[in-house]
Scaffold this motif. Structure first.
Motif, PDB file in Angstrom:
ATOM      1  N   LEU A 189       0.823  -1.216   0.000  1.00 15.85           N
ATOM      2  CA  LEU A 189       0.000   0.000   0.000  1.00 15.85           C
ATOM      3  C   LEU A 189       0.858   1.267   0.000  1.00 15.85           C
ATOM      4  O   LEU A 189       0.580   2.224  -0.725  1.00 15.85           O
ATOM      5  CB  LEU A 189      -0.917   0.012   1.225  1.00 15.85           C
ATOM      6  CG  LEU A 189      -2.303  -0.597   1.076  1.00 15.85           C
ATOM      7  CD1 LEU A 189      -2.962  -0.723   2.441  1.00 15.85           C
ATOM      8  CD2 LEU A 189      -3.181   0.231   0.144  1.00 15.85           C
ATOM      9  N   LEU A 190       1.906   1.262   0.804  1.00 17.26           N
ATOM     10  CA  LEU A 190       2.732   2.457   0.909  1.00 17.26           C
ATOM     11  C   LEU A 190       3.564   2.680  -0.342  1.00 17.26           C
ATOM     12  O   LEU A 190       3.965   3.802  -0.636  1.00 17.26           O
ATOM     13  CB  LEU A 190       3.642   2.364   2.143  1.00 17.26           C
ATOM     14  CG  LEU A 190       2.908   2.307   3.499  1.00 17.26           C
ATOM     15  CD1 LEU A 190       3.905   2.347   4.639  1.00 17.26           C
ATOM     16  CD2 LEU A 190       1.895   3.444   3.633  1.00 17.26           C
ATOM     17  N   ARG A 191       3.816   1.596  -1.099  1.00 18.31           N
ATOM     18  CA  ARG A 191       4.547   1.761  -2.359  1.00 18.31           C
ATOM     19  C   ARG A 191       3.604   2.135  -3.498  1.00 18.31           C
ATOM     20  O   ARG A 191       3.911   2.985  -4.323  1.00 18.31           O
ATOM     21  CB  ARG A 191       5.320   0.480  -2.700  1.00 18.31           C
ATOM     22  CG  ARG A 191       6.598   0.329  -1.896  1.00 18.31           C
ATOM     23  CD  ARG A 191       7.470  -0.819  -2.374  1.00 18.31           C
ATOM     24  NE  ARG A 191       6.938  -2.116  -2.004  1.00 18.31           N
ATOM     25  CZ  ARG A 191       6.520  -3.020  -2.865  1.00 18.31           C
ATOM     26  NH1 ARG A 191       6.528  -2.770  -4.154  1.00 18.31           N
ATOM     27  NH2 ARG A 191       6.070  -4.195  -2.451  1.00 18.31           N
ATOM     28  N   GLU A 192       2.440   1.476  -3.553  1.00 24.19           N
ATOM     29  CA  GLU A 192       1.499   1.731  -4.649  1.00 24.19           C
ATOM     30  C   GLU A 192       0.634   2.971  -4.410  1.00 24.19           C
ATOM     31  O   GLU A 192       0.196   3.620  -5.368  1.00 24.19           O
ATOM     32  CB  GLU A 192       0.595   0.507  -4.841  1.00 24.19           C
ATOM     33  CG  GLU A 192       1.309  -0.761  -5.270  1.00 24.19           C
ATOM     34  CD  GLU A 192       1.875  -0.649  -6.677  1.00 24.19           C
ATOM     35  OE1 GLU A 192       1.447   0.246  -7.432  1.00 24.19           O
ATOM     36  OE2 GLU A 192       2.757  -1.463  -7.017  1.00 24.19           O
ATOM     37  N   ARG A 193       0.341   3.261  -3.126  1.00 23.85           N
ATOM     38  CA  ARG A 193      -0.496   4.413  -2.756  1.00 23.85           C
ATOM     39  C   ARG A 193      -1.858   4.354  -3.456  1.00 23.85           C
ATOM     40  O   ARG A 193      -2.423   5.373  -3.832  1.00 23.85           O
ATOM     41  CB  ARG A 193       0.219   5.736  -3.068  1.00 23.85           C
ATOM     42  CG  ARG A 193       1.582   5.833  -2.422  1.00 23.85           C
ATOM     43  CD  ARG A 193       2.240   7.164  -2.691  1.00 23.85           C
ATOM     44  NE  ARG A 193       3.617   7.140  -2.185  1.00 23.85           N
ATOM     45  CZ  ARG A 193       4.416   8.193  -2.098  1.00 23.85           C
ATOM     46  NH1 ARG A 193       3.962   9.371  -2.488  1.00 23.85           N
ATOM     47  NH2 ARG A 193       5.635   8.082  -1.639  1.00 23.85           N
ATOM     48  N   ASN A 194      -2.357   3.134  -3.589  1.00 28.80           N
ATOM     49  CA  ASN A 194      -3.610   2.948  -4.308  1.00 28.80           C
ATOM     50  C   ASN A 194      -4.188   1.592  -3.924  1.00 28.80           C
ATOM     51  O   ASN A 194      -3.501   0.573  -4.043  1.00 28.80           O
ATOM     52  CB  ASN A 194      -3.359   3.030  -5.815  1.00 28.80           C
ATOM     53  CG  ASN A 194      -4.624   2.888  -6.622  1.00 28.80           C
ATOM     54  OD1 ASN A 194      -5.129   1.797  -6.804  1.00 28.80           O
ATOM     55  ND2 ASN A 194      -5.140   4.020  -7.113  1.00 28.80           N
ATOM     56  N   ARG A 200      -5.848  11.870   0.355  1.00 37.03           N
ATOM     57  CA  ARG A 200      -6.106  12.280  -1.026  1.00 37.03           C
ATOM     58  C   ARG A 200      -5.608  13.700  -1.255  1.00 37.03           C
ATOM     59  O   ARG A 200      -5.900  14.615  -0.491  1.00 37.03           O
ATOM     60  CB  ARG A 200      -7.592  12.194  -1.348  1.00 37.03           C
ATOM     61  CG  ARG A 200      -7.904  12.554  -2.811  1.00 37.03           C
ATOM     62  CD  ARG A 200      -9.389  12.518  -3.076  1.00 37.03           C
ATOM     63  NE  ARG A 200      -9.910  11.158  -3.121  1.00 37.03           N
ATOM     64  CZ  ARG A 200      -9.858  10.370  -4.190  1.00 37.03           C
ATOM     65  NH1 ARG A 200      -9.285  10.806  -5.309  1.00 37.03           N
ATOM     66  NH2 ARG A 200     -10.377   9.160  -4.154  1.00 37.03           N
ATOM     67  N   ILE A 201      -4.826  13.854  -2.340  1.00 40.12           N
ATOM     68  CA  ILE A 201      -4.388  15.174  -2.784  1.00 40.12           C
ATOM     69  C   ILE A 201      -4.734  15.272  -4.260  1.00 40.12           C
ATOM     70  O   ILE A 201      -4.067  14.665  -5.108  1.00 40.12           O
ATOM     71  CB  ILE A 201      -2.876  15.376  -2.560  1.00 40.12           C
ATOM     72  CG1 ILE A 201      -2.540  15.273  -1.066  1.00 40.12           C
ATOM     73  CG2 ILE A 201      -2.423  16.729  -3.119  1.00 40.12           C
ATOM     74  CD1 ILE A 201      -1.067  15.414  -0.762  1.00 40.12           C
ATOM     75  N   GLY A 202      -5.812  16.002  -4.575  1.00 38.25           N
ATOM     76  CA  GLY A 202      -6.272  16.071  -5.957  1.00 38.25           C
ATOM     77  C   GLY A 202      -6.777  14.713  -6.414  1.00 38.25           C
ATOM     78  O   GLY A 202      -7.648  14.110  -5.784  1.00 38.25           O
ATOM     79  N   ASN A 203      -6.183  14.192  -7.493  1.00 32.58           N
ATOM     80  CA  ASN A 203      -6.609  12.902  -8.046  1.00 32.58           C
ATOM     81  C   ASN A 203      -5.733  11.744  -7.591  1.00 32.58           C
ATOM     82  O   ASN A 203      -5.825  10.655  -8.146  1.00 32.58           O
ATOM     83  CB  ASN A 203      -6.600  12.967  -9.581  1.00 32.58           C
ATOM     84  CG  ASN A 203      -7.651  13.925 -10.107  1.00 32.58           C
ATOM     85  OD1 ASN A 203      -8.736  14.024  -9.534  1.00 32.58           O
ATOM     86  ND2 ASN A 203      -7.323  14.640 -11.175  1.00 32.58           N
ATOM     87  N   ARG A 204      -4.884  11.970  -6.632  1.00 30.66           N
ATOM     88  CA  ARG A 204      -3.991  10.901  -6.188  1.00 30.66           C
ATOM     89  C   ARG A 204      -3.936  10.862  -4.661  1.00 30.66           C
ATOM     90  O   ARG A 204      -4.449  11.752  -3.979  1.00 30.66           O
ATOM     91  CB  ARG A 204      -2.581  11.133  -6.738  1.00 30.66           C
ATOM     92  CG  ARG A 204      -1.924  12.399  -6.252  1.00 30.66           C
ATOM     93  CD  ARG A 204      -0.563  12.643  -6.869  1.00 30.66           C
ATOM     94  NE  ARG A 204       0.008  13.913  -6.451  1.00 30.66           N
ATOM     95  CZ  ARG A 204       0.685  14.101  -5.344  1.00 30.66           C
ATOM     96  NH1 ARG A 204       0.870  13.087  -4.504  1.00 30.66           N
ATOM     97  NH2 ARG A 204       1.176  15.282  -5.022  1.00 30.66           N
TER      98      ARG A 204
END
Length: 311
Positions: free
Chosen positions: A21-26, A59-63
């Motif tokens: 999770l911390l690498r993909e952030r998704n 969340r920051i904007g779209n990421r």
């Protein structure tokens, strides 16, 4: 005892999920990477947020980005996973036939094409429960090699880009020039004047991301007229074929692709420093039995490579 009780209440699977999770952030990409459902990852993220009392991803904007706490934890998850693997891989006598582990090697498409099949065959034959993941390298991977190797078993890249890490020398290759088989401007040999005149296909073409042979050409006073910039070597012959373009390619890869791409291989009209391919890894794996075995596999595979046949 308090520490033991705390550990007893933790699921080690959460460490794998946290690291990914911390690498993909998704959440979606993490689920795909781990081969589980998206709701399962969402549930695990909820448990991790409760454990750390922190959002971890915001969340920051779209990421999504890491919180300050998550950024600190991300530095620790790779070494923690490696430590867990070392514990469970430790046996009186290492037996790869019972190994269940995924080896991740970050590699250029050149090394994956030339050496990858030999590595994969050996792993499949000797450790059928293991899996090999070949990830395409990027300039960021190389510029931040120490960070890359916290979550990968190794980096396949020539000398000249990485320092301060343990490595295993594998094989050497030489740079050659490729031109279209029907390029009327090129005869049986290339000249320095032709290299200055013809349009080029180059890789990356950035201050810290380049083919050493291209940099050497520039030092000799030839500024390549770049027409195409690519992020991999395998595509180069197909972008040269049928055009006036020229490119520099490793000879082993050029010999593999020339028959199917329609290019000719010519010697460079200048002395080129050869490719010295090596495998780089994190020092924490130095005595890891499974990693020692992987390095033996790499050495065997490299030894099988013979100098490319030159017609």
């Amino acid at each position: 005892m308090a520490v033991d009780r705390a550990l007893a209440n933790l699921d080690l699977n959460l460490l794998v999920t946290l690291d990914t999770l911390l690498r993909e952030r998704n959440v979606t990409r993490t689920a795909e990477r781990l081969g589980v459902s998206q709701p399962a990852i969402s549930g695990a993220l909820g448990r991790l947020r409760r454990h750390f009392d922190d959002s971890l991803l915001v969340r920051i904007g779209n990421r999504y980005d890491l919180t300050p706490l998550a950024a600190r934890v991300a530095v620790l998850t790779g070494p923690a996973l490696a430590g867990v693997r070392r514990v469970f891989d430790s046996t009186a006598e290492f037996d790869p036939s019972g190994l269940e582990r995924e080896f991740t090697i970050v590699s250029s498409d050149y090394a994956s094409t030339v050496l990858g099949p030999l590595i994969a065959r050996r792993i499949t034959e000797r450790a059928p429960g293991a899996r090999l993941r070949l990830e395409q390298t990027t300039p960021y991977n190389v510029d931040h090699a120490a960070d890359t190797l916290r979550s990968a078993d190794g980096l396949l890249i020539p000398h000249g880009f990485v320092t301060g890490l343990p490595y295993l020398d594998l094989y050497t290759d030489r740079w050659v020039c490729i031109v279209s088989a029907d390029n009327p401007a090129v005869g049986d040999a290339l000249t320095m004047d032709l290299l200055a005149e013809l349009p080029w296909v180059v890789i990356f073409d950035r201050p810290t991301a380049f083919a050493p042979a291209s940099r050497q050409l520039r030092m000799l006073g030839i500024e390549a007229r770049v027409e195409l910039v690519v992020d991999g070597f395998v595509q180069m012959p197909f972008l040269v074929a049928g055009t006036r373009r020229v490119a520099l390619l490793q000879e082993r890869l050029a010999r593999l692709l020339a028959p199917v791409s329609g290019v000719r291989i010519l010697d460079c009209p200048f002395e080129v420093v050869p490719v010295a391919e090596a495998f780089w890894w994190n020092p924490m794996y130095r005595n890891d039995p499974a990693h020692l075995w992987l390095r033996e596999i790499l050495a065997e595979a490299a030894a099988e490579l013979r100098p490319p046949h030159r017609p």
